[in-house]
Write a protein that holds these residues in place. Structure first.
Motif, PDB file in Angstrom:
ATOM      1  N   PRO A   1       0.813  -1.217   0.000  1.00 20.88           N
ATOM      2  CA  PRO A   1       0.000   0.000   0.000  1.00 20.88           C
ATOM      3  C   PRO A   1       0.850   1.273   0.000  1.00 20.88           C
ATOM      4  N   ASN A   2       0.355   2.255  -0.731  1.00 21.62           N
ATOM      5  CA  ASN A   2       0.981   3.563  -0.799  1.00 21.62           C
ATOM      6  C   ASN A   2       0.136   4.539   0.021  1.00 21.62           C
ATOM      7  N   ALA A   3       0.714   5.675   0.351  1.00 20.02           N
ATOM      8  CA  ALA A   3      -0.038   6.721   1.045  1.00 20.02           C
ATOM      9  C   ALA A   3      -1.161   7.217   0.138  1.00 20.02           C
ATOM     10  N   PRO A   4      -2.292   7.630   0.714  1.00 23.72           N
ATOM     11  CA  PRO A   4      -3.363   8.183  -0.125  1.00 23.72           C
ATOM     12  C   PRO A   4      -2.832   9.307  -1.007  1.00 23.72           C
ATOM     13  N   GLY A   5      -3.132   9.229  -2.282  1.00 22.23           N
ATOM     14  CA  GLY A   5      -2.704  10.239  -3.239  1.00 22.23           C
ATOM     15  C   GLY A   5      -1.312  10.037  -3.806  1.00 22.23           C
ATOM     16  N   GLU A   6      -0.520   9.144  -3.207  1.00 18.76           N
ATOM     17  CA  GLU A   6       0.833   8.884  -3.710  1.00 18.76           C
ATOM     18  C   GLU A   6       0.750   8.089  -5.008  1.00 18.76           C
ATOM     19  N   LYS A   7       1.539   8.479  -5.962  1.00 18.17           N
ATOM     20  CA  LYS A   7       1.580   7.765  -7.244  1.00 18.17           C
ATOM     21  C   LYS A   7       2.913   7.038  -7.347  1.00 18.17           C
ATOM     22  N   ARG A   8       2.841   5.740  -7.624  1.00 16.46           N
ATOM     23  CA  ARG A   8       4.052   4.978  -7.905  1.00 16.46           C
ATOM     24  C   ARG A   8       3.685   3.829  -8.818  1.00 16.46           C
ATOM     25  N   PRO A   9       4.676   3.249  -9.476  1.00 16.50           N
ATOM     26  CA  PRO A   9       4.364   2.191 -10.454  1.00 16.50           C
ATOM     27  C   PRO A   9       3.676   0.986  -9.799  1.00 16.50           C
ATOM     28  N   TYR A  10       2.706   0.456 -10.503  1.00 16.33           N
ATOM     29  CA  TYR A  10       2.023  -0.773 -10.081  1.00 16.33           C
ATOM     30  C   TYR A  10       2.843  -1.941 -10.609  1.00 16.33           C
ATOM     31  N   PRO A  11       3.118  -2.957  -9.786  1.00 15.25           N
ATOM     32  CA  PRO A  11       4.020  -4.048 -10.202  1.00 15.25           C
ATOM     33  C   PRO A  11       3.353  -5.111 -11.089  1.00 15.25           C
ATOM     34  N   TRP A  12       2.926  -4.690 -12.272  1.00 16.89           N
ATOM     35  CA  TRP A  12       2.271  -5.618 -13.203  1.00 16.89           C
ATOM     36  C   TRP A  12       3.145  -6.836 -13.508  1.00 16.89           C
ATOM     37  N   ASP A  13       4.452  -6.647 -13.677  1.00 15.18           N
ATOM     38  CA  ASP A  13       5.331  -7.775 -14.002  1.00 15.18           C
ATOM     39  C   ASP A  13       5.287  -8.848 -12.921  1.00 15.18           C
ATOM     40  N   LEU A  14       5.228  -8.441 -11.648  1.00 14.31           N
ATOM     41  CA  LEU A  14       5.133  -9.429 -10.568  1.00 14.31           C
ATOM     42  C   LEU A  14       3.851 -10.245 -10.690  1.00 14.31           C
ATOM     43  N   ALA A  15       2.758  -9.573 -11.030  1.00 15.27           N
ATOM     44  CA  ALA A  15       1.484 -10.280 -11.171  1.00 15.27           C
ATOM     45  C   ALA A  15       1.525 -11.272 -12.330  1.00 15.27           C
ATOM     46  N   LEU A  16       2.046 -10.835 -13.480  1.00 19.41           N
ATOM     47  CA  LEU A  16       2.135 -11.739 -14.630  1.00 19.41           C
ATOM     48  C   LEU A  16       3.109 -12.880 -14.370  1.00 19.41           C
ATOM     49  N   ASP A  17       4.211 -12.591 -13.690  1.00 19.37           N
ATOM     50  CA  ASP A  17       5.161 -13.667 -13.316  1.00 19.37           C
ATOM     51  C   ASP A  17       4.482 -14.699 -12.432  1.00 19.37           C
ATOM     52  N   ALA A  18       3.673 -14.232 -11.481  1.00 15.53           N
ATOM     53  CA  ALA A  18       2.986 -15.146 -10.559  1.00 15.53           C
ATOM     54  C   ALA A  18       2.004 -16.046 -11.299  1.00 15.53           C
ATOM     55  N   VAL A  19       1.280 -15.475 -12.254  1.00 13.25           N
ATOM     56  CA  VAL A  19       0.333 -16.274 -13.046  1.00 13.25           C
ATOM     57  C   VAL A  19       1.098 -17.300 -13.868  1.00 13.25           C
ATOM     58  N   ASP A  20       2.190 -16.873 -14.494  1.00 11.62           N
ATOM     59  CA  ASP A  20       2.994 -17.808 -15.284  1.00 11.62           C
ATOM     60  C   ASP A  20       3.487 -18.960 -14.415  1.00 11.62           C
ATOM     61  N   GLU A  21       4.001 -18.631 -13.236  1.00 12.93           N
ATOM     62  CA  GLU A  21       4.530 -19.648 -12.326  1.00 12.93           C
ATOM     63  C   GLU A  21       3.427 -20.577 -11.836  1.00 12.93           C
ATOM     64  N   GLN A  22       2.272 -20.026 -11.521  1.00 15.82           N
ATOM     65  CA  GLN A  22       1.159 -20.829 -11.017  1.00 15.82           C
ATOM     66  C   GLN A  22       0.657 -21.836 -12.046  1.00 15.82           C
ATOM     67  N   THR A  23       0.813 -21.516 -13.323  1.00 15.64           N
ATOM     68  CA  THR A  23       0.242 -22.379 -14.375  1.00 15.64           C
ATOM     69  C   THR A  23       1.270 -23.225 -15.094  1.00 15.64           C
ATOM     70  N   ARG A  24       2.488 -23.273 -14.594  1.00 14.08           N
ATOM     71  CA  ARG A  24       3.501 -24.125 -15.234  1.00 14.08           C
ATOM     72  C   ARG A  24       3.257 -25.580 -14.945  1.00 14.08           C
TER      73      ARG A  24
END
Length: 177
Positions: A154-177
């Motif tokens: 979690p980020n502070a309210p109003g704080e903008k920072r990159p969302y870790p999409w690569d981590l999510a896609l890596d997790a899906v790839d790993e889960q379905t191997r």
């Protein structure tokens, strides 16, 4: 080569505006992507929906189909719910299926579809006592939850920072191997 189908299901949080690039990255990884949105996310992306449908080759879904209508997507091999808002997470964990997206993932637990979720909540929402209970409910039900040091923090309210999409896609790839 057999095509793998990923249902990419998104709530209305700022990272949803990056979804075209995420679809392209998932396709690059070998996924046939079907894009589903909460009704508010669909409203946010209204002008982009035709282009997103063309990019995926499937209609973008945000509402339940009528009884008797055929399914318009191939069966899912995996589901990624991201960004997942506090509202989506809590409704999913509690089984409140008033939207198509939450109804699909709630039923997906019972069908044994491999599912991953990565929240997108600020630190104020993260303090609500229901959120950790809902995340634990989803983990117990077999959903891979990407929250904390190995996922979304979690980020502070109003704080903008990159969302870790690569981590999510890596997790899906790993889960379905």
């Amino acid at each position: 080569m057999t095509t793998r189908t990923l249902y990419l299901l998104c709530s209305a949080a700022p990272p949803v505006f990056e979804i075209a690039g995420v679809v392209e990255e998932a396709q690059h990884r070998g996924w046939d992507v079907c894009l589903g949105l909460t009704p508010v996310a669909a409203d946010w992306l209204e002008d982009s929906l035709p282009g997103l449908a063309a990019l995926t080759g499937h209609p973008v879904r945000s509402r339940y189909k009528r009884p008797g209508q055929p399914d318009v997507w191939p069966a899912a091999d995996a589901v990624l719910v991201a960004p997942a808002t506090t509202n989506t997470i809590n409704r999913w964990a509690l089984g409140i299926t008033d939207t198509w997206l939450v109804g699909f993932v709630a039923e997906g637990i019972g069908k044994g579809i491999p599912m991953t979720t990565m929240p997108c909540v600020n630190s104020a929402y993260a303090q609500h006592p229901q959120l950790p209970l809902s995340l634990e409910t989803l983990r117990t039900a077999g959903v891979q939850v990407m929250y904390g040091p190995d996922g979304f923090e979690p980020n502070a309210p109003g704080e903008k920072r990159p969302y870790p999409w690569d981590l999510a896609l890596d997790a899906v790839d790993e889960q379905t191997r």
